[in-house]
Design a protein around this motif. Structure first.
Motif, PDB file in Angstrom:
ATOM      1  N   UNK A  43     -76.510  13.231 -59.411  1.00 31.08           N
ATOM      2  CA  UNK A  43     -76.144  12.975 -60.793  1.00 31.08           C
ATOM      3  C   UNK A  43     -75.494  14.221 -61.409  1.00 31.08           C
ATOM      4  N   UNK A  44     -76.060  15.389 -61.071  1.00 32.78           N
ATOM      5  CA  UNK A  44     -75.477  16.629 -61.600  1.00 32.78           C
ATOM      6  C   UNK A  44     -74.069  16.827 -61.051  1.00 32.78           C
ATOM      7  N   UNK A  45     -73.921  16.525 -59.725  1.00 29.86           N
ATOM      8  CA  UNK A  45     -72.595  16.637 -59.119  1.00 29.86           C
ATOM      9  C   UNK A  45     -71.593  15.735 -59.817  1.00 29.86           C
ATOM     10  N   UNK A  46     -72.046  14.513 -60.049  1.00 29.20           N
ATOM     11  CA  UNK A  46     -71.200  13.551 -60.726  1.00 29.20           C
ATOM     12  C   UNK A  46     -70.715  14.089 -62.062  1.00 29.20           C
ATOM     13  N   UNK A  47     -71.673  14.672 -62.791  1.00 27.60           N
ATOM     14  CA  UNK A  47     -71.353  15.182 -64.117  1.00 27.60           C
ATOM     15  C   UNK A  47     -70.376  16.351 -64.016  1.00 27.60           C
ATOM     16  N   UNK A  48     -70.623  17.234 -63.029  1.00 29.81           N
ATOM     17  CA  UNK A  48     -69.741  18.393 -62.890  1.00 29.81           C
ATOM     18  C   UNK A  48     -68.319  17.956 -62.552  1.00 29.81           C
ATOM     19  N   UNK A  49     -68.204  16.941 -61.685  1.00 30.18           N
ATOM     20  CA  UNK A  49     -66.880  16.392 -61.373  1.00 30.18           C
ATOM     21  C   UNK A  49     -66.197  15.889 -62.635  1.00 30.18           C
ATOM     22  N   UNK A  50     -66.998  15.173 -63.416  1.00 27.67           N
ATOM     23  CA  UNK A  50     -66.486  14.617 -64.658  1.00 27.67           C
ATOM     24  C   UNK A  50     -66.010  15.732 -65.582  1.00 27.67           C
ATOM     25  N   UNK A  51     -66.828  16.788 -65.632  1.00 26.98           N
ATOM     26  CA  UNK A  51     -66.541  17.907 -66.520  1.00 26.98           C
ATOM     27  C   UNK A  51     -65.226  18.588 -66.125  1.00 26.98           C
ATOM     28  N   UNK A  52     -64.993  18.688 -64.793  1.00 27.23           N
ATOM     29  CA  UNK A  52     -63.781  19.355 -64.318  1.00 27.23           C
ATOM     30  C   UNK A  52     -62.530  18.550 -64.653  1.00 27.23           C
ATOM     31  N   UNK A  53     -62.678  17.243 -64.626  1.00 30.57           N
ATOM     32  CA  UNK A  53     -61.497  16.391 -64.813  1.00 30.57           C
ATOM     33  C   UNK A  53     -61.225  16.061 -66.271  1.00 30.57           C
ATOM     34  N   UNK A  54     -62.317  15.881 -67.018  1.00 25.99           N
ATOM     35  CA  UNK A  54     -62.174  15.293 -68.340  1.00 25.99           C
ATOM     36  C   UNK A  54     -62.008  16.368 -69.413  1.00 25.99           C
ATOM     37  N   UNK A  55     -60.807  16.479 -69.942  1.00 25.27           N
ATOM     38  CA  UNK A  55     -60.504  17.501 -70.944  1.00 25.27           C
ATOM     39  C   UNK A  55     -61.339  17.302 -72.211  1.00 25.27           C
ATOM     40  N   UNK A  56     -61.497  16.055 -72.630  1.00 24.28           N
ATOM     41  CA  UNK A  56     -62.271  15.768 -73.839  1.00 24.28           C
ATOM     42  C   UNK A  56     -63.703  16.261 -73.689  1.00 24.28           C
ATOM     43  N   UNK A  57     -64.281  15.996 -72.495  1.00 26.87           N
ATOM     44  CA  UNK A  57     -65.658  16.422 -72.264  1.00 26.87           C
ATOM     45  C   UNK A  57     -65.766  17.948 -72.296  1.00 26.87           C
ATOM     46  N   UNK A  58     -64.726  18.595 -71.735  1.00 25.98           N
ATOM     47  CA  UNK A  58     -64.725  20.066 -71.769  1.00 25.98           C
ATOM     48  C   UNK A  58     -64.761  20.568 -73.213  1.00 25.98           C
TER      49      UNK A  58
END
Lengths: 248, 370
Positions: free
Chosen positions: B1-16
């Motif tokens: 789940x953490x990996x998933x989130x980190x992937x999301x964080x790297x890709x998603x500018x809004x989340x950043x």
């Protein structure tokens, strides 16, 4: 020989919500005395110190220090507040509190450095608290806390010291240590004004006394005016009616 | 789940952007909240944040402003006005601080809610989106919002560093500070303004209702771990930033969990954990210390009993039967072994004897200089 006047108080009146706490105080404190201010609870002793030091605004009156308004002479004056007036659980050390005594001479923004630290350590030594310099202040006893407050004022190297009940809730050792320091201050020509509660020790500790109960009852050398007459006038059972009837 | 989130964080500018925003917000609130807690103005933050609501509504309604920054300026004005009211009530009337805070909080918030419901009944109500200021909506954070927050955070930090010694002294002893010639009112106003600014910064993300928790929780947690003001402020900033990042991560991973409340809950976890596990002031540590003291007392009582038995003998280390101790209820085999481990007694099958050290310890137990 005529003594120089360190503090001159003229017509000082303080009131909280129309109730006078201090009424028309005229007081001249000669240089070099070790003076006690005595009076019953609610007599306005602490208020008098705070009004002199401009912590609370008086309704009327003026205070001069060596002939000039207090605000221009702050450097000459040091204050030791009541121990209970601050929260001793504040996250800081004994040395840090004593360092605050140097902040006034530093002024805004400037940081304390080695000189200031040295001054603070000297003051800690004088009050016998050097071994406790790094102690968190909440872990000090009441007497030790009082000595820290005294050290903070000593750092200011002032000419006039105001102390609000420095003997309240302290152990016998601390009381002795403090009175020793007060006497040394007087020997060095400083003027020391102490709000004091224990009437029995007045003749032993002080050479000058002011009786206060909303009004000034009497002021002068302990040897001359510390007597039953003035004590009764200040603490007497009927003092409230006496004041309203203007008998004092 | 953490990996998933980190992937999301790297890709998603809004989340950043949102993560950065909540981190900065948490850090600033934690640091400035420390001053609120130490100034004993914890509730001031709560009152001010609730009181900022009418400002938002009035700016929207009267001036027709719809931009986030414009609305927040309204919140700022309203928050400052409420702070002036609170201080005025305290200094001009007989009312105490808690009453003043209660009056201002409820009046301002009530008025704000009134205006908000009025706005919702207007024809273009749906576009207003003012409800987001109640509980916050981190998803609406834009890059420009976050840069503004970062700039304000930087300026606040600079001023805190500049006036560090003045702040510290006013927080500890305002009367004394005044006698040194410092303008206490100015420093006090500066601290209060900081609290208001931190609150307004967080309104969009956390909302008026929960905002005070962002100020207080990290500071309360940090206080448990240190006795130094500087460390407390830094720790509070760290706790706040971590709450922001972790809270955002959880709400981004789980479906539609509102970010503000999650951040506040994480901050609260810091508080609970700190209250229990801090080595300086934690409940657990205090309990352990109590147990240890109790145990030590038992040991010393046993030792005293032994001492009283042997003190009149010529040979203090003469062995005695353990059964002799049965008159004394406080001992156990374990406690005897601990006494032996500390070289206070010697055990030899069914016998015990005091060592020299044990004898002297017992002898000096009550006469010791502290």
């Amino acid at each position: 020989m005529e003594q120089k006047i360190a503090i001159a108080i003229d017509d000082l009146t303080v009131a909280y919500n129309y109730k006078p706490v201090l009424w028309d105080i005229d007081l001249q404190i000669p240089e070099g005395v070790l003076m006690a201010i005595v009076g019953p609870n609610g007599a306005g002793k602490s208020t008098l110190l705070k009004a002199i030091l401009d912590i609370i605004k008086p309704l009327a009156g003026s205070v001069t220090v060596y002939g000039k308004p207090y605000k221009k002479q702050r450097d000459l004056v040091a204050y030791v507040p009541q121990k209970g007036s601050v929260d001793w659980d504040f996250p800081t050390t004994a040395l840090d509190v004593v360092m605050m005594g140097t902040y006034g001479s530093l002024g805004w923004i400037k940081r304390p450095g080695q000189t200031q630290k040295k001054q603070a350590l000297e003051a800690l030594e004088k009050v016998g608290m050097l071994p406790f310099q790094n102690r968190q202040i909440s872990q000090l006893s009441g007497g030790q806390q009082q000595r820290i407050f005294l050290a903070r004022a000593l750092v200011q190297n002032a000419s006039i010291y105001f102390m609000d009940e420095p003997f309240q809730g302290v152990d016998a050792t601390t009381e002795k240590a403090i009175i020793q320091i007060l006497k040394e201050l007087r020997k060095a020509g400083k003027t020391v004004i102490v709000v004091h509660h224990d009437l029995q020790t007045v003749p032993e500790y002080f050479d000058w006394v002011t009786f206060l109960n909303v009004k000034k009852i009497a002021t002068g050398p302990v040897a001359q005016i510390f007597n039953d007459d003035n004590l009764t006038k200040t603490y007497g059972i009927n003092y409230k009616t006496s004041i309203t009837e203007g008998k004092l | 789940m953490i990996n998933e989130y980190l992937n999301l964080l790297l890709k998603d500018y809004t989340l950043q952007i949102i993560t950065l925003g909540t981190a900065v917000l948490g850090a600033v609130c934690g640091m400035l909240g420390s001053f609120a807690v130490l100034r004993k103005q914890s509730l001031l933050g709560d009152a001010i944040s609730h009181a900022s609501l009418p400002g938002i509504a009035i700016v929207f309604l009267v001036l027709g402003v719809k931009s986030n920054n414009g609305l927040l300026l309204g919140a700022l004005a309203s928050g400052l006005v409420s702070a002036v009211f609170i201080k005025g009530i305290i200094s001009k009337t007989h009312l105490k601080a808690d009453t003043a805070l209660g009056i201002v909080l409820s009046t301002f918030f009530g008025f704000g809610m009134l205006l908000l419901t009025y706005i919702q009944k207007l024809p273009n109500a749906n576009q207003s989106g003012l409800e987001k200021y109640l509980f916050g909506q981190a998803a609406t954070l834009l890059a420009s919002d976050v840069w503004l927050m970062t700039a304000i955070a930087g300026i606040s930090l600079l001023i805190v560093l500049l006036f560090w010694k003045e702040f510290k002294m006013v927080l500890f002893d305002p009367d004394y500070t005044k006698t040194l010639g410092f303008n206490v009112k100015f420093i006090d106003t500066l601290i209060t303004s900081f609290i208001v600014i931190a609150i307004v910064m967080g309104l969009q993300t956390v909302g008026v209702v929960l905002m005070s928790a962002m100020l207080l929780a990290p500071a309360a947690a940090a206080r448990q771990w240190t006795n130094s003001l500087a460390k407390m402020v830094m720790l509070a900033g760290l706790f706040g930033a971590t709450s922001g990042v972790v809270g955002t991560a959880i709400s981004a991973s789980a479906n539609n969990l509102s970010t503000g409340p999650v951040i506040v809950l994480i901050a609260t976890l810091f508080v609970v954990f700190s209250f229990v596990f801090s080595p300086i002031r934690g409940l657990l540590f205090k309990q352990i210390k109590l147990w240890k003291n109790r145990n030590d007392l038992k040991l010393m009582k046993t030792l005293m009993f032994m001492y009283n038995l042997v003190k009149d003998h010529e040979d203090i280390s003469h062995p005695h039967k353990i059964q002799l101790l049965n008159n004394f209820q406080g001992y156990t085999k374990k406690s005897l072994k601990r006494l032996q481990a500390e070289d206070l007694i010697l055990l030899n099958r069914s016998d015990w004897s005091l060592t020299e050290k044990g004898f002297n310890t017992a002898k000096n137990l009550y006469t010791q200089e502290l």
